[in-house]
Design an enzyme around this catalytic site. Sequence first.
Site, PDB file in Angstrom:
ATOM      1  N   GLY A  17      85.727  79.810  43.691  1.00 28.52           N
ATOM      2  CA  GLY A  17      84.555  80.668  43.923  1.00 28.52           C
ATOM      3  C   GLY A  17      84.356  81.126  45.349  1.00 28.52           C
ATOM      4  O   GLY A  17      83.230  81.453  45.739  1.00 28.52           O
ATOM      5  N   ASN A  19      85.307  83.943  46.719  1.00 31.87           N
ATOM      6  CA  ASN A  19      84.864  85.347  46.742  1.00 31.87           C
ATOM      7  C   ASN A  19      83.409  85.460  46.308  1.00 31.87           C
ATOM      8  O   ASN A  19      82.652  86.261  46.856  1.00 31.87           O
ATOM      9  CB  ASN A  19      85.763  86.210  45.847  1.00 31.87           C
ATOM     10  CG  ASN A  19      87.012  86.638  46.580  1.00 31.87           C
ATOM     11  OD1 ASN A  19      86.952  87.440  47.510  1.00 31.87           O
ATOM     12  ND2 ASN A  19      88.154  86.077  46.195  1.00 31.87           N
ATOM     13  N   MET A  95      89.465  84.083  35.414  1.00 29.17           N
ATOM     14  CA  MET A  95      90.822  84.148  34.885  1.00 29.17           C
ATOM     15  C   MET A  95      90.833  84.165  33.361  1.00 29.17           C
ATOM     16  O   MET A  95      91.415  83.284  32.727  1.00 29.17           O
ATOM     17  CB  MET A  95      91.645  82.975  35.421  1.00 29.17           C
ATOM     18  CG  MET A  95      91.656  82.912  36.930  1.00 29.17           C
ATOM     19  SD  MET A  95      92.083  84.492  37.691  1.00 29.17           S
ATOM     20  CE  MET A  95      93.601  84.059  38.493  1.00 29.17           C
ATOM     21  N   HIS A 114      91.588  91.563  43.075  1.00 30.14           N
ATOM     22  CA  HIS A 114      92.922  91.047  42.763  1.00 30.14           C
ATOM     23  C   HIS A 114      93.704  90.903  44.074  1.00 30.14           C
ATOM     24  O   HIS A 114      93.661  91.792  44.925  1.00 30.14           O
ATOM     25  CB  HIS A 114      93.644  92.008  41.805  1.00 30.14           C
ATOM     26  CG  HIS A 114      94.996  91.517  41.417  1.00 30.14           C
ATOM     27  ND1 HIS A 114      95.183  90.482  40.523  1.00 30.14           N
ATOM     28  CD2 HIS A 114      96.230  91.875  41.849  1.00 30.14           C
ATOM     29  CE1 HIS A 114      96.471  90.227  40.408  1.00 30.14           C
ATOM     30  NE2 HIS A 114      97.126  91.072  41.202  1.00 30.14           N
ATOM     31  N   ASP A 150      94.307  93.885  35.421  1.00 30.15           N
ATOM     32  CA  ASP A 150      94.534  94.228  36.820  1.00 30.15           C
ATOM     33  C   ASP A 150      94.886  95.712  37.003  1.00 30.15           C
ATOM     34  O   ASP A 150      95.691  96.080  37.871  1.00 30.15           O
ATOM     35  CB  ASP A 150      95.625  93.332  37.453  1.00 30.15           C
ATOM     36  CG  ASP A 150      95.219  91.862  37.456  1.00 30.15           C
ATOM     37  OD1 ASP A 150      94.010  91.578  37.562  1.00 30.15           O
ATOM     38  OD2 ASP A 150      96.105  90.999  37.337  1.00 30.15           O
TER      39      ASP A 150
HETATM   40  C1  GAR Z   1      91.299  85.229  44.442  1.00 31.04           C
HETATM   41  O1  GAR Z   1      92.418  85.318  45.281  1.00 31.04           O
HETATM   42  C2  GAR Z   1      91.225  86.429  43.524  1.00 31.04           C
HETATM   43  O2  GAR Z   1      91.653  87.626  44.129  1.00 31.04           O
HETATM   44  C3  GAR Z   1      92.159  86.012  42.412  1.00 31.04           C
HETATM   45  O3  GAR Z   1      91.863  84.668  42.197  1.00 31.04           O
HETATM   46  C4  GAR Z   1      91.447  84.089  43.440  1.00 31.04           C
HETATM   47  C5  GAR Z   1      90.139  83.385  43.206  1.00 31.04           C
HETATM   48  O4  GAR Z   1      89.738  82.673  44.348  1.00 31.04           O
HETATM   49  N1  GAR Z   1      91.974  86.828  41.233  1.00 31.04           N
HETATM   50  C6  GAR Z   1      92.961  87.216  40.437  1.00 31.04           C
HETATM   51  O5  GAR Z   1      94.109  86.854  40.575  1.00 31.04           O
HETATM   52  C7  GAR Z   1      92.530  88.128  39.304  1.00 31.04           C
HETATM   53  N2  GAR Z   1      93.661  88.718  38.655  1.00 31.04           N
HETATM   54  P1  GAR Z   1      88.234  82.302  44.560  1.00 31.04           P
HETATM   55  O6  GAR Z   1      87.816  81.557  43.283  1.00 31.04           O
HETATM   56  O7  GAR Z   1      88.228  81.387  45.760  1.00 31.04           O
HETATM   57  O8  GAR Z   1      87.473  83.572  44.762  1.00 31.04           O
END
Ligand code: GAR
Length: 221
Positions: A17, A19, A95, A114, A150
Site C-alpha cells: 500500500g 502508493n 492484484m 503500473h 494493464d
Molecule cells: C506498485 O509498484 C504498483 O505499480 C504495482 O504493484 C506495486 C504495489 O506496491 N502494480 C501493478 O503491478 C499493477 N499491474 P504498493 O502496494 O506499495 O503500492
Amino acid sequence: MTAPAKPRIAILISGRGSNMQALVEAARAPDYPVEIALVIANRPDAPGLAWAKAQGLSVLGFDHKHYESREHFEGQLQNVLELSRVDIVALAGFMRLMTASFVARWYGRMINIHPSLLPVFKGLKTHERALEAGVRIAGCTVHFVSAEMDAGPIIGQAAVPVLASDTAATLAARVLAAEHVLYPQMLALVATGKVRVDGDKIQWQDAGITEINQSTMLVSP
Ligand code: GAR
C-alpha cells in the site's frame, strides 16, 4: 460560503500500500482536490490496510476467496462503492483482474498505476523483464482501466534511468519513488476533470501546458 464537495475516492489495494499512502498523504493538503472515502483490500491482512486504519481512514478488507465467483465479489464491491458515494476508484497495487462489465461500469472513473512504461512490460515481474530486455529507461504509468489488463488510455508516465549496476530490487525502488510522485498528480488531473476518456483516447480539458508537462518527468536516481 462552503467549498464545493471534492470527488470521493476509493483506493483499492492488495498488499503493502505504499502508493495508497502517497495518495492519502497528498490528500492531507487542503487544496488537494479529492477526499479519500475509503481504502479497500481484497486481502484482509494487507499491511496497507492496517496503516490506513491507523490513520483513521474508513477501511474494508474483504477476502475475494470467500466469494464463489468474480461477479459475486464485484457485486459486493459495487454495493460498498455506492454506499460510500465513491466517484473515482484508484487501484494501487490491486492484484485482481476485474470483469469486463465491472470495468465498463467504471470506465473513465477507475485508474491504475503500473510499474512500467506501458505498453511494454504489462503484467508481473516488470523490472526483471526490463533488465532482461536491456532497456536504458524504465518507469511507471497511470492509466484509465479498460477490460484488457494493464492497458487503457494513458494519463501520465514517469521515467527513470536504468543503471548498469541495477538489480530488479534497486530498479523497483527507483521506479516506486517515481510512482509516489506521479500517482497523486495524475489523480488530481482526473478528479478536476482536466483529463477524461474519449473512447479509447485521452482528452485534455482546460489543462494548461504546465500540467501536461508535469505528466512526464525524468527522475534521477
Ligand atoms: C506498485 O509498484 C504498483 O505499480 C504495482 O504493484 C506495486 C504495489 O506496491 N502494480 C501493478 O503491478 C499493477 N499491474 P504498493 O502496494 O506499495 O503500492
